[in-house]
Design an enzyme around this catalytic site. Sequence first.
Site, PDB file in Angstrom:
ATOM      1  N   HIS A  57       0.897  -1.002  -0.051  1.00 45.81           N
ATOM      2  CA  HIS A  57      -0.144   0.034   0.016  1.00 45.81           C
ATOM      3  C   HIS A  57       0.963   1.216   0.123  1.00 45.81           C
ATOM      4  O   HIS A  57       1.996   0.849   0.352  1.00 45.81           O
ATOM      5  CB  HIS A  57      -0.826   0.067   1.345  1.00 45.81           C
TER       6      HIS A  57
HETATM    7  P1  TYD Z   1      -1.877  -2.844   7.374  1.00 44.57           P
HETATM    8  O1  TYD Z   1      -1.264  -1.169   7.705  1.00 44.57           O
HETATM    9  O2  TYD Z   1      -2.658  -3.060   5.992  1.00 44.57           O
HETATM   10  O3  TYD Z   1      -0.679  -4.033   7.372  1.00 44.57           O
HETATM   11  P2  TYD Z   1       0.474  -4.236   6.766  1.00 44.57           P
HETATM   12  O4  TYD Z   1       0.965  -3.161   5.953  1.00 44.57           O
HETATM   13  O5  TYD Z   1       1.448  -4.237   7.737  1.00 44.57           O
HETATM   14  O6  TYD Z   1       0.340  -5.352   5.765  1.00 44.57           O
HETATM   15  O7  TYD Z   1      -2.942  -3.016   8.688  1.00 44.57           O
HETATM   16  C1  TYD Z   1      -3.140  -4.314   8.858  1.00 44.57           C
HETATM   17  C2  TYD Z   1      -4.662  -4.358   9.760  1.00 44.57           C
HETATM   18  O8  TYD Z   1      -4.098  -3.632  10.847  1.00 44.57           O
HETATM   19  C3  TYD Z   1      -5.658  -3.464   8.902  1.00 44.57           C
HETATM   20  O9  TYD Z   1      -6.844  -3.931   9.201  1.00 44.57           O
HETATM   21  C4  TYD Z   1      -5.613  -2.106   9.796  1.00 44.57           C
HETATM   22  C5  TYD Z   1      -5.108  -2.705  11.056  1.00 44.57           C
HETATM   23  N1  TYD Z   1      -4.314  -1.490  11.797  1.00 44.57           N
HETATM   24  C6  TYD Z   1      -5.035  -0.616  12.896  1.00 44.57           C
HETATM   25  O10 TYD Z   1      -5.945  -0.774  13.115  1.00 44.57           O
HETATM   26  N2  TYD Z   1      -3.976   0.342  13.327  1.00 44.57           N
HETATM   27  C7  TYD Z   1      -2.878   0.580  12.881  1.00 44.57           C
HETATM   28  O11 TYD Z   1      -2.374   1.654  13.334  1.00 44.57           O
HETATM   29  C8  TYD Z   1      -2.008  -0.128  11.791  1.00 44.57           C
HETATM   30  C9  TYD Z   1      -0.805  -0.119  11.423  1.00 44.57           C
HETATM   31  C10 TYD Z   1      -3.165  -1.337  11.272  1.00 44.57           C
END
Ligand code: TYD
Length: 141
Positions: A57
């Site tokens: 992302h």
């Molecule tokens: P995401 O940022 O998509 O993870 P990665 O990039 O590590 O694969 O986050 C994964 C899940 O966690 C998504 O459902 C959102 C949640 N999340 C939060 O609720 N708060 C946060 O601060 C972060 C970073 C993620």
Amino acid sequence: MLSMVSDIHNCNVVELPKIHNRSGNITIVQNGEHLPFDVKRVYYLYDVPGGSERGGHAHKNLHQLIVAASGSFDVIIDDGKNKKIIQLNRPNFGLLVIPGIWREIVNFSSGAICFVLASEKYSEEDYIREYKKFLEWKLSK
Ligand code: TYD
């Protein structure tokens, strides 16, 4: 907030202070001293199964410092034109990722901890989760 050209060449590895002695090391990050943004949120990834890929992302406004607090992993950064891979494997070095950069995190070693210091609280609206939309968003800038 700092404004910067949203280009991978502005995503640098920064060295953080380390206080070393025989009983171990301490690394410090203080607002106003070590990063070009103030930290509003900290989160960390751990127990990442071998072969998993995280990230995938971009953020519209978020600045982050990504640190391998333990073990190692590779961060692929992409500004829509250029890409590079940075291996992180030392707890006193971090990769600054500015807004408008697509990132993927791969090759997690066993026991790796990906520690992230972020300039904003969590906001799903700040994410771009589709690469095609990311490229469209970059073109609109
Ligand atoms: P995401 O940022 O998509 O993870 P990665 O990039 O590590 O694969 O986050 C994964 C899940 O966690 C998504 O459902 C959102 C949640 N999340 C939060 O609720 N708060 C946060 O601060 C972060 C970073 C993620």
